[in-house]
Design a protein around this motif. Structure first.
Motif, short mmCIF file in Angstrom:
data_model
loop_
_atom_site.label_atom_id
_atom_site.label_comp_id
_atom_site.label_asym_id
_atom_site.label_seq_id
_atom_site.Cartn_x
_atom_site.Cartn_y
_atom_site.Cartn_z
N VAL A 145 2.73 9.00 1.30
CA VAL A 145 1.24 8.58 0.91
C VAL A 145 1.95 8.84 -1.03
CG1 VAL A 145 -0.93 9.37 -0.21
CG2 VAL A 145 -0.73 9.22 2.26
N ASN A 146 1.47 7.14 -1.21
CA ASN A 146 1.66 7.74 -2.62
C ASN A 146 0.81 7.97 -3.59
OD1 ASN A 146 2.27 6.73 -5.35
ND2 ASN A 146 2.31 4.43 -5.47
N ILE A 148 4.74 10.45 -1.87
CA ILE A 148 5.85 10.19 -3.00
C ILE A 148 4.83 9.49 -4.30
CG2 ILE A 148 7.19 8.96 -1.50
CD1 ILE A 148 6.03 6.13 -2.31
N ASP A 149 6.22 10.03 -5.23
CA ASP A 149 5.10 9.71 -6.58
C ASP A 149 6.70 8.20 -7.77
OD1 ASP A 149 6.71 10.91 -7.47
OD2 ASP A 149 6.12 13.05 -7.99
N ASP A 150 6.17 8.52 -8.67
CA ASP A 150 6.53 7.58 -9.88
C ASP A 150 7.14 6.31 -9.14
OD1 ASP A 150 7.73 9.80 -11.65
OD2 ASP A 150 9.49 9.89 -9.99
N LEU A 151 5.70 5.17 -8.05
CA LEU A 151 6.19 4.77 -7.88
C LEU A 151 4.41 4.06 -7.82
CD1 LEU A 151 6.90 2.61 -5.84
CD2 LEU A 151 6.08 3.06 -3.74
N GLU A 152 4.50 2.62 -8.38
CA GLU A 152 2.93 1.83 -9.09
C GLU A 152 2.28 1.97 -8.26
OE1 GLU A 152 1.49 0.48 -11.62
OE2 GLU A 152 4.63 1.76 -12.57
N PRO A 153 0.64 2.56 -8.04
CA PRO A 153 -0.38 2.22 -7.20
C PRO A 153 -0.31 1.25 -6.14
CG PRO A 153 -1.39 3.15 -10.14
CD PRO A 153 0.36 2.62 -9.72
N HIS A 175 -7.89 -3.84 -0.77
CA HIS A 175 -6.93 -3.63 0.04
C HIS A 175 -7.71 -3.54 1.60
CE1 HIS A 175 -3.39 -3.88 -2.71
NE2 HIS A 175 -4.16 -2.72 -3.72
N GLY A 176 -9.07 -2.82 1.66
CA GLY A 176 -9.81 -2.76 2.69
C GLY A 176 -9.17 -1.22 2.94
N PRO A 177 -9.73 -1.06 4.59
CA PRO A 177 -9.84 0.42 4.14
C PRO A 177 -8.66 1.10 4.82
CG PRO A 177 -10.71 -0.86 6.23
CD PRO A 177 -9.96 -1.95 5.61
N TYR A 178 -7.54 0.62 3.72
CA TYR A 178 -5.72 0.71 4.21
C TYR A 178 -6.00 1.34 2.52
CZ TYR A 178 -5.78 -2.41 7.28
OH TYR A 178 -6.44 -3.40 8.50
N LEU A 179 -4.97 2.97 3.29
CA LEU A 179 -4.23 4.05 2.34
C LEU A 179 -2.96 4.83 2.82
CD1 LEU A 179 -5.64 5.64 -1.19
CD2 LEU A 179 -3.79 7.14 0.70
N GLY A 180 -1.97 4.42 1.65
CA GLY A 180 -0.65 5.46 2.44
C GLY A 180 0.20 4.02 3.71
N VAL A 181 1.52 4.47 4.36
CA VAL A 181 1.75 3.71 5.00
C VAL A 181 2.40 3.80 6.80
CG1 VAL A 181 2.40 1.85 3.24
CG2 VAL A 181 4.11 3.34 3.74
N THR A 203 -1.47 2.41 6.67
CA THR A 203 -2.22 2.87 7.01
C THR A 203 -4.12 2.58 6.93
OG1 THR A 203 -0.51 5.01 6.69
CG2 THR A 203 -3.23 5.78 7.13
N VAL A 204 -5.12 2.96 7.85
CA VAL A 204 -6.06 2.70 8.36
C VAL A 204 -7.09 3.58 7.53
CG1 VAL A 204 -6.76 2.48 10.68
CG2 VAL A 204 -8.16 1.75 8.70
N ARG A 205 -7.75 4.39 7.02
CA ARG A 205 -8.66 5.04 6.55
C ARG A 205 -10.07 5.46 7.76
NH1 ARG A 205 -3.87 7.43 4.99
NH2 ARG A 205 -4.97 8.75 6.29
#
Length: 283
Positions: free
Chosen positions: A143-144, A177-182, A251-257, A220-222
């Motif tokens: 997750v970002n 992770i951080d230091d990565l654009e949203p 992006h739909g219901p997705y957050l993370g990979v 990752t679908v939430r």
């Protein structure tokens, strides 16, 4: 071959978010890598559970119990059965090797009560591994943190207080992770990333040409499982999939990979990941 089962078959944050949010857990491994001649893992895999409101200074409601032992898994099963009022069976991700047998006093052949060290698959909440990793269900959730901040600002505004905001831990990642654009993590799908350790231990010098790599396989679908913040369950549930679709329809219901350890490329191998390590894109 392992068969993927939907998480509705398990007691988890999807099926009982409010209940599990009342618990604080710790899982630690003691004496790792000490295996006997029967392919049995002698490491202790200790699970301790506290009432979250009472804190870790209180007496644990369970444990520590050794999840590598049958007795520990049975005790855990009894605890959760009583807690939720339904029969709960503690399942494990490691198999019992055909060589991993012991003889009882009367001569009958019985499996030892400790786990085999031949890890077969993990019980996960996604079929991504099965679809994208030749049937191997072992996936890693990344997750970002900047993506989570972006979603939190959209829901609560940029001045959200300490309680009314989203934290990355709500999304139950293995790696933050951080230091990565949203949302830039979605651009990594199909690519391979390589861990760049912040500190190189002496034992890692011999592995400098065998880096730890991850192959990013899918978004990752939430679902409703992240509706309750485990750190602040008293705030109630939030419909994360609906809010994602509302504020970020692209992006739909997705957050993370999801990622898998990449052992296919020359020189790649498994390894250890530590806080403050970095990564670079390999391919």
């Amino acid at each position: 071959d392992p068969v993927w089962l939907h998480k509705e078959n398990f007691l988890c944050a999807f099926t009982a978010p409010e209940l599990l949010a009342t618990l604080d857990t710790e899982y630690r491994i003691e004496n790792p890598g000490n295996n006997n001649n029967n392919n049995c893992d002698n490491a202790k895999r200790l699970l301790t559970i506290w009432n979250r409101k009472l804190g870790r200074s209180s007496i644990p409601v369970l444990g520590p119990v050794d999840m590598a032992c049958l007795s520990g898994r049975e005790e855990t099963s009894r605890y959760f059965t009583e807690l939720c009022g339904r029969k709960v069976q503690c399942v494990v991700a490691s198999d019992y090797s055909i060589d991993n047998f012991s003889r009882s006093g009367d001569g009958d052949t019985t499996t030892t009560d400790r786990l085999s060290n031949k890890h077969s698959h993990q019980f996960g909440n996604t079929s991504s591994g099965v679809k994208n990793n030749k049937g191997d269900t072992r996936t890693i959730h990344i997750v970002n943190e900047n993506t989570v901040r972006e979603l939190s600002k959209a829901i609560y505004g940029k001045d959200g207080d300490k309680q009314h905001h989203l934290s990355a831990t709500r999304f139950r990642p293995n790696i933050i992770i951080d230091d990565l654009e949203p949302w830039a993590e979605f651009d990594l799908i199909g690519k391979t990333i390589e861990v760049v350790p912040k500190v190189v231990e002496k034992n890692d010098i011999i592995k400098k040409n065998r880096p730890l790599r991850f192959r990013i396989v899918s978004r990752t679908v939430r679902c409703a499982g992240v509706g309750v913040d485990p750190l602040h369950p008293e705030l109630g549930a939030v419909d994360i999939p609906k809010l994602l679709a509302k504020h970020f329809p692209q992006h739909g219901p997705y957050l993370g990979v999801y990622a898998v350890v990449d052992n296919n490329q020359a020189g790649a191998c498994g390894g250890t990941l530590a806080v403050d390590d970095a990564f670079r894109i390999v391919t």
